[in-house]
Design an enzyme around this catalytic site. Structure first.
Site, PDB file in Angstrom:
ATOM      1  N   LYS A  56     120.253  69.137  98.428  1.00 11.98           N
ATOM      2  CA  LYS A  56     120.718  70.249  99.271  1.00 11.98           C
ATOM      3  C   LYS A  56     119.664  70.430 100.352  1.00 11.98           C
ATOM      4  CE  LYS A  56     120.436  74.119 100.406  1.00 11.98           C
ATOM      5  NZ  LYS A  56     120.062  74.498 101.793  1.00 11.98           N
TER       6      LYS A  56
ATOM      7  N   PHE B 158     113.153  73.031 106.076  1.00 15.42           N
ATOM      8  CA  PHE B 158     113.492  72.426 107.371  1.00 15.42           C
ATOM      9  C   PHE B 158     112.384  71.565 107.943  1.00 15.42           C
ATOM     10  CE2 PHE B 158     110.962  75.954 108.992  1.00 15.42           C
ATOM     11  CZ  PHE B 158     110.356  75.390 110.102  1.00 15.42           C
TER      12      PHE B 158
ATOM     13  N   CYS C 254     103.378  72.701 105.831  1.00 18.55           N
ATOM     14  CA  CYS C 254     102.811  73.460 104.715  1.00 18.55           C
ATOM     15  C   CYS C 254     101.344  73.122 104.527  1.00 18.55           C
ATOM     16  CB  CYS C 254     103.577  73.169 103.439  1.00 18.55           C
ATOM     17  SG  CYS C 254     103.375  71.474 102.916  1.00 18.55           S
TER      18      CYS C 254
ATOM     19  N   GLU D 183     102.150  84.014 105.772  1.00 15.45           N
ATOM     20  CA  GLU D 183     102.243  82.664 106.328  1.00 15.45           C
ATOM     21  C   GLU D 183     103.019  82.768 107.639  1.00 15.45           C
ATOM     22  OE1 GLU D 183     104.941  79.919 104.373  1.00 15.45           O
ATOM     23  OE2 GLU D 183     103.598  78.243 104.803  1.00 15.45           O
TER      24      GLU D 183
ATOM     25  N   SER E 288     109.635  78.283 101.031  1.00 15.89           N
ATOM     26  CA  SER E 288     108.690  79.400 101.139  1.00 15.89           C
ATOM     27  C   SER E 288     108.453  80.029  99.761  1.00 15.89           C
ATOM     28  CB  SER E 288     109.244  80.435 102.113  1.00 15.89           C
ATOM     29  OG  SER E 288     110.520  80.845 101.679  1.00 15.89           O
TER      30      SER E 288
ATOM     31  N   GLU F  63     119.730  73.902 105.991  1.00 16.29           N
ATOM     32  CA  GLU F  63     120.891  74.024 106.888  1.00 16.29           C
ATOM     33  C   GLU F  63     120.467  74.028 108.351  1.00 16.29           C
ATOM     34  OE1 GLU F  63     119.553  76.144 104.839  1.00 16.29           O
ATOM     35  OE2 GLU F  63     120.111  78.243 105.194  1.00 16.29           O
ATOM     36  N   ARG F  64     119.126  74.069 108.611  1.00 18.89           N
ATOM     37  CA  ARG F  64     118.686  74.097 110.007  1.00 18.89           C
ATOM     38  C   ARG F  64     118.591  72.695 110.613  1.00 18.89           C
ATOM     39  NH1 ARG F  64     113.950  78.535 109.698  1.00 18.89           N
ATOM     40  NH2 ARG F  64     114.109  78.341 107.445  1.00 18.89           N
TER      41      ARG F  64
END
Ligand code: NAD
Length: 497
Positions: free
Chosen positions: A173, A149, A281, A382, A226, A176-177
């Site tokens: 893909k 996201f 990240c 994290e 992640s 979805e957020r």
């Protein structure tokens, strides 16, 4: 309320899957849209369209592919405001930061326009008498990208231009957020003249990811997210015969040496720890203060953390927006609570920060911990929020050991004026991307992006020369013509003589 669709074979469609997910405006906490969560049949439709167009696309001269990408580049630049607005609306980051993300993605498009040069093979004349050899790189076929996201435009652009320039058909893909930007990207590719089916979007959650990982006609998967999911994607994708690059999470350390320029170091750490609410990240989440610098470092950081301008991303005067979802906010708050419980010194606690007029938004203030130790949950996990942990080390060797003992290895930085220390750090640190007085050393598009250890599973980094290798396979051709053919059958292993 609008529904965010798939883009399959050049058409926007809600597909056959009946599940939907909420997409929030993080600044207001309100559900703004729904996204379709696709079913296996939707993926099947995308793969079928990709397979149908692949032979034509693979035969298209690299220069023709590059010309389309030149148009994509110009259109992304022309529509940057529109892209930034949708990023801010669904992710929450400040508009100017969203623009920065678009620029970094654009650089990969620019790199990929070099396809004719990037795909050049090698040629050796006279590998044997009258025999020549050359190599070429060819596309894999249908490939997929699965993205997180936190960079809804940049991370898809780490993958798609490289895959497409090298002759593959790419299925994205997105998270979805914040899935709308992917649909906008599909509009741009189509308008730029890319044939339908070469760039497609399938929306979904883990079910769609798992369908991609086992699909027999998808040759490669590029993943960013992640660490636990990256591990799963790598293990499952490779077990199903796919080429996989899976970039995972991070815990990036900055070593602060006593001889650094303290004011500039503090500014660098504030931007790197709290920019984009820490949802990067490459964010710095751990500062290791060496020797006597610790007290003044913590005091300087604390003043700036308290003064952070926090508010809605649509206001460019703000420095930090909300977190992406209420669920993520609850997780970050819980981790901050654990830090206090486990004995870290809470210098600034961001948990009670309210943004006037946005009481339901997913806001949290900046948090600063001191005296953090390696056994604490806030150090081991994290957090992916606006939280900076300061650790104290007596000397450079102890600080370096701490960095190298971390299971992650995405980015690492050192702040110093001493060349010997900087060189020792860059030579010995176990991380894929290293900064010297640079807090977020994200490589430019013509170098490749990737971490070590639990920050990357697979053999190739993302984009740049490594991206060309990931999305192509090599063929070596050895040629001779009748003049070079010796008389009679040869039964011994051919050698060059
Ligand atoms: P995430 O791992 O939750 O999701 C990433 C993708 O995996 C999404 O598309 C999601 O739909 C899918 N997914 C989620 N759960 C899944 C499951 N159980 N099975 C299969 N697929 C699943 O990551 P996120 O929260 O969207 O993004 C933040 C994470 O991404 C952070 O850990 C961050 O460090 C990492 N990240 C890494 C890099 C890098 O270059 N190493 C870059 C950006 C983000």
């Amino acid at each position: 309320m609008s529904i965010i669709p798939h883009v399959i074979a050049g058409r926007k469609t809600e597909g056959v899957g009946s599940r939907r997910a909420d997409v929030f405006n993080p600044a207001t906490g309100v559900v703004a849209r729904h996204v379709v969560l696709g079913a296996k049949e939707d993926l099947e439709a995308a793969v079928t369209a990709a397979k149908a167009v692949f032979p034509k696309w693979a035969e298209t001269p690299p220069l023709t592919r590059a010309r389309i990408l030149f148009r994509v580049r110009d259109m992304l630049e022309a529509r940057a405001d529109e892209f930034a607005a949708i990023i801010t609306a669904e992710h929450g980051k400040i508009l100017s930061d969203a623009k920065g993300e678009i620029t970094r993605g654009l650089e990969v498009v620019e790199f990929a326009t070099g396809a004719p040069e990037l795909l050049k093979g090698e040629f050796t004349e006279q590998v044997g008498r009258g025999i020549d050899a050359h190599t070429m790189r060819q596309p894999l076929g249908v490939v997929a990208g699965i993205t997180p996201f936190n960079f809804p435009v940049m991370v898809p652009l780490w993958m798609a231009p490289m895959a497409i320039a090298t002759g593959n058909c790419f299925i994205l893909k997105p998270s979805e957020r914040d899935p709308s930007a992917a649909v906008l990207l599909a509009d741009v590719f189509k308008e730029a003249g890319l044939p339908d089916g070469v760039f497609q979007v399938v929306q979904g959650d883990k079910d769609m990811v798992n369908a991609i990982l086992v699909h027999p006609d998808i040759q490669a998967v590029s993943f960013v997210g992640s660490t636990p999911i990256a591990k799963h994607v790598y293990a499952t994708g490779t077990a199903h015969g796919k080429r996989v690059q899976a970039l995972g999470g991070a815990k990036n350390h900055a070593i602060v040496m006593p001889d650094c320029d303290l004011d500039k170091t503090i500014d660098a750490l504030i931007g790197a720890a709290y920019g984009s609410a820490g949802e990067r990240c490459m964010a710095i989440s751990v500062a290791v203060a060496v020797g006597p610098v610790a007290d003044s470092l913590v005091a300087g950081l604390a003043d700036k953390v308290r003064a952070l301008r926090i508010g809605e991303g649509t206001n460019n005067d703000n420095e930090m927006g909300p977190l992406v979802t209420g669920q993520h906010l609850a997780r970050v708050s819980g981790l901050v609570a654990s830090g206090a419980e486990q004995g870290a010194t809470v210098v600034v606690d961001g948990r009670d920060h309210a943004v006037h007029g946005h009481e339901k938004g997913f806001f949290i203030g900046g948090t600063l911990f001191d005296n953090v130790t390696a056994d604490m949950t806030i150090y081991r996990e994290e957090i992916f929020g606006p939280v900076l942990c300061v650790m104290r080390a007596p000397d450079f060797e102890t600080a370096l050991r701490l960095v190298n003992d971390s299971p992650f290895g995405n980015g690492a930085a050192i702040f110093t004026r001493d060349g010997d220390t900087a060189r020792a750090f860059t030579h010995r640190v176990k991380a894929g991307m290293v900064g010297v007085n640079v807090p977020i050393p994200v490589p430019m598009a013509f170098h490749s992006f990737g971490g070590w250890n639990d920050s990357l599973f697979g053999d190739h980094h993302m984009h740049g020369p490594e991206g060309v290798r990931f999305f192509t396979r090599m063929k070596a051709v050895t040629t001779r013509w009748p003049d070079g053919v010796r008389a009679g059958a040869e039964f011994v292993m051919p050698t060059h003589g």
